[in-house]
Write a protein that holds these residues in place. Structure first.
Motif, PDB file in Angstrom:
ATOM      1  N   LEU A 336     -13.552  21.067 -25.477  1.00 23.55           N
ATOM      2  CA  LEU A 336     -13.992  21.775 -26.552  1.00 23.55           C
ATOM      3  C   LEU A 336     -13.637  21.596 -27.893  1.00 23.55           C
ATOM      4  O   LEU A 336     -14.170  21.426 -28.948  1.00 23.55           O
ATOM      5  CB  LEU A 336     -13.316  23.221 -26.051  1.00 23.55           C
ATOM      6  N   ARG A 337     -12.229  21.057 -28.003  1.00 19.07           N
ATOM      7  CA  ARG A 337     -11.693  20.609 -29.293  1.00 19.07           C
ATOM      8  C   ARG A 337     -12.495  19.380 -30.170  1.00 19.07           C
ATOM      9  O   ARG A 337     -12.801  19.600 -31.099  1.00 19.07           O
ATOM     10  CB  ARG A 337     -10.342  20.095 -29.119  1.00 19.07           C
ATOM     11  N   ALA A 338     -13.003  18.314 -29.225  1.00 26.18           N
ATOM     12  CA  ALA A 338     -13.719  17.398 -29.787  1.00 26.18           C
ATOM     13  C   ALA A 338     -15.186  18.073 -30.109  1.00 26.18           C
ATOM     14  O   ALA A 338     -15.608  17.433 -31.427  1.00 26.18           O
ATOM     15  CB  ALA A 338     -13.797  16.386 -28.859  1.00 26.18           C
ATOM     16  N   ALA A 339     -15.571  18.597 -29.315  1.00 25.13           N
ATOM     17  CA  ALA A 339     -17.047  19.265 -29.952  1.00 25.13           C
ATOM     18  C   ALA A 339     -16.849  20.142 -31.063  1.00 25.13           C
ATOM     19  O   ALA A 339     -17.804  20.060 -32.164  1.00 25.13           O
ATOM     20  CB  ALA A 339     -17.571  20.487 -28.796  1.00 25.13           C
ATOM     21  N   VAL A 340     -15.828  20.944 -31.044  1.00 23.78           N
ATOM     22  CA  VAL A 340     -15.620  21.923 -32.327  1.00 23.78           C
ATOM     23  C   VAL A 340     -15.412  20.993 -33.446  1.00 23.78           C
ATOM     24  O   VAL A 340     -15.963  21.061 -34.703  1.00 23.78           O
ATOM     25  CB  VAL A 340     -14.315  22.640 -32.158  1.00 23.78           C
ATOM     26  N   HIS A 341     -14.590  19.689 -33.515  1.00 22.94           N
ATOM     27  CA  HIS A 341     -14.310  18.912 -34.674  1.00 22.94           C
ATOM     28  C   HIS A 341     -15.834  18.332 -34.986  1.00 22.94           C
ATOM     29  O   HIS A 341     -15.793  17.867 -36.182  1.00 22.94           O
ATOM     30  CB  HIS A 341     -13.400  17.936 -34.212  1.00 22.94           C
TER      31      HIS A 341
END
Length: 371
Positions: A336-341
């Motif tokens: 999810l972090r990668a998607a948010v970034h």
């Protein structure tokens, strides 16, 4: 814990989570009141969250917290040595600062009265980038005098500008022949901005600092499903429209995945801080809380990250995450972090202007006041 025990390194005392007192201020909350503060504090203490960070600037936070801490429901169950109190001096209003020795001393004595305590565990100089560095150095000297007098146990500085925080920390180490105990930086160990880890921690450690507080893990409410918080003082959040739009898009995506943006952001900040901490260099997370529901949601998120066996005093002892659960949660959070970034795009790593071109540091006034 008595004042005489201040020789204990703060890194050995500070828990990984701290209750932020800004939630009891007009900046964040509409009509902050004593009932709100008492109920949140009672529940926080029950859950083992017993370190509090506030400021004279977060009016009326100190007053409300003092009333709550002196309430029979608290006094009958918790002695003063069972919780930590941290506050700040120097910032009075959005556009008023006073770092004079007289005011610093008066502010600390007023905080002692407001919080109904005979000593403060930590006092920070608040938002140091807004005033000349020489005034900050003088204020730190006054706080160190008050440590020797027994009013304060540890001294720190707070602000947004990492370069200024590091420079002042180096100056303190040289001028006072001792390091600062702690530095507080806000909104820069988050899903949106990780500059504290990248640019600040090594510099702080080299200056002898043993504790770093990462406050505003949600970037003052930017990293959540709702819009930025609007208190009695209106919308003062520094995020520009483009960043707000990108954050909203990211929050919507996270919600579509069945997760809370606020919980994801909080877990990220806590996990990041814990991964970079050592027994002698502690990074702790300050959570802004306005209600019991928010408190319980935040504690639930934290429990998915923090392991039972690693927790010091003042945090739950039997309901943290197991290693297996924590690893699974970390893998999903990383996706999810990668998607948010990716959604944030160029807004990832964006820094808020502080103090900004509209502020004159020399006069401690809005630049327009010079005209």
């Amino acid at each position: 814990m008595s004042v005489a025990q201040a020789s204990t390194p703060l890194s050995h005392l500070l828990p990984p989570l701290i209750l932020g007192g800004a939630g009891f201020s007009h900046q964040i909350y509409r009509n902050p009141n004593s009932a709100q503060a008492l109920e949140v504090l009672k529940r926080a203490f029950q859950l083992g969250l017993r370190a509090i960070d506030t400021s004279a600037y977060y009016h009326p936070s100190e007053i409300l917290l003092g009333e709550a801490l002196s309430h029979p429901d608290i006094v009958s169950q918790y002695s003063r040595d069972q919780y930590l109190l941290m506050t700040k001096v120097g910032r009075i209003t959005a556009t008023q600062f006073d770092y004079s020795p007289t005011w610093v001393r008066q502010s600390v004595l007023r905080s002692l009265q407001r919080l109904h305590t005979r000593y403060l565990d930590v006092v920070f100089c608040h938002d140091v980038e807004f005033v000349p560095e020489e005034e900050v150095m003088g204020a730190i000297g006054v706080l160190l005098e008050m440590v020797r007098e027994g009013h304060i146990r540890y001294v720190g500085i707070s602000g947004y500008r990492i370069d200024i925080l590091a420079r002042i920390a180096r100056r303190v180490q040289i001028q006072y022949s001792r390091p600062l105990d702690i530095i507080q930086n806000w909104a820069q160990m988050t899903l949106q901005n990780d500059r504290l880890a990248q640019e600040g921690l090594d510099a702080f450690r080299e200056a002898g600092v043993s504790c770093v507080c990462n406050s505003s893990p949600l970037a003052i409410g930017l990293l959540r499903a709702n819009s930025v918080p609007v208190g009695d003082l209106g919308d003062w959040h520094p995020a520009p429209p483009g960043l707000r739009s990108a954050a909203k898009e990211a929050a919507d995506y996270v919600a579509e995945q069945g997760e809370s943006m606020a919980a994801l952001a909080l877990r990220y900040s806590i996990r990041r801080g814990q991964s970079l901490s050592t027994p002698e260099f502690r990074i702790t997370t300050i959570m802004g809380i306005t209600s019991i529901s928010e408190l319980e949601d935040n504690i639930a998120a934290a429990r998915q990250v923090l392991l039972v066996s690693t927790e010091p005093r003042w945090l739950w002892a039997d309901t943290g995450s197991s290693t297996e659960v924590s690893v699974r949660r970390a893998k999903e959070d990383d996706r999810l972090r990668a998607a948010v970034h990716n959604i944030l795009g160029p807004w990832y790593g964006y820094c808020f202007p502080s103090p900004g071109d509209d502020w004159d540091v020399a006069t401690k006034q809005p630049a327009a006041a010079r005209l």
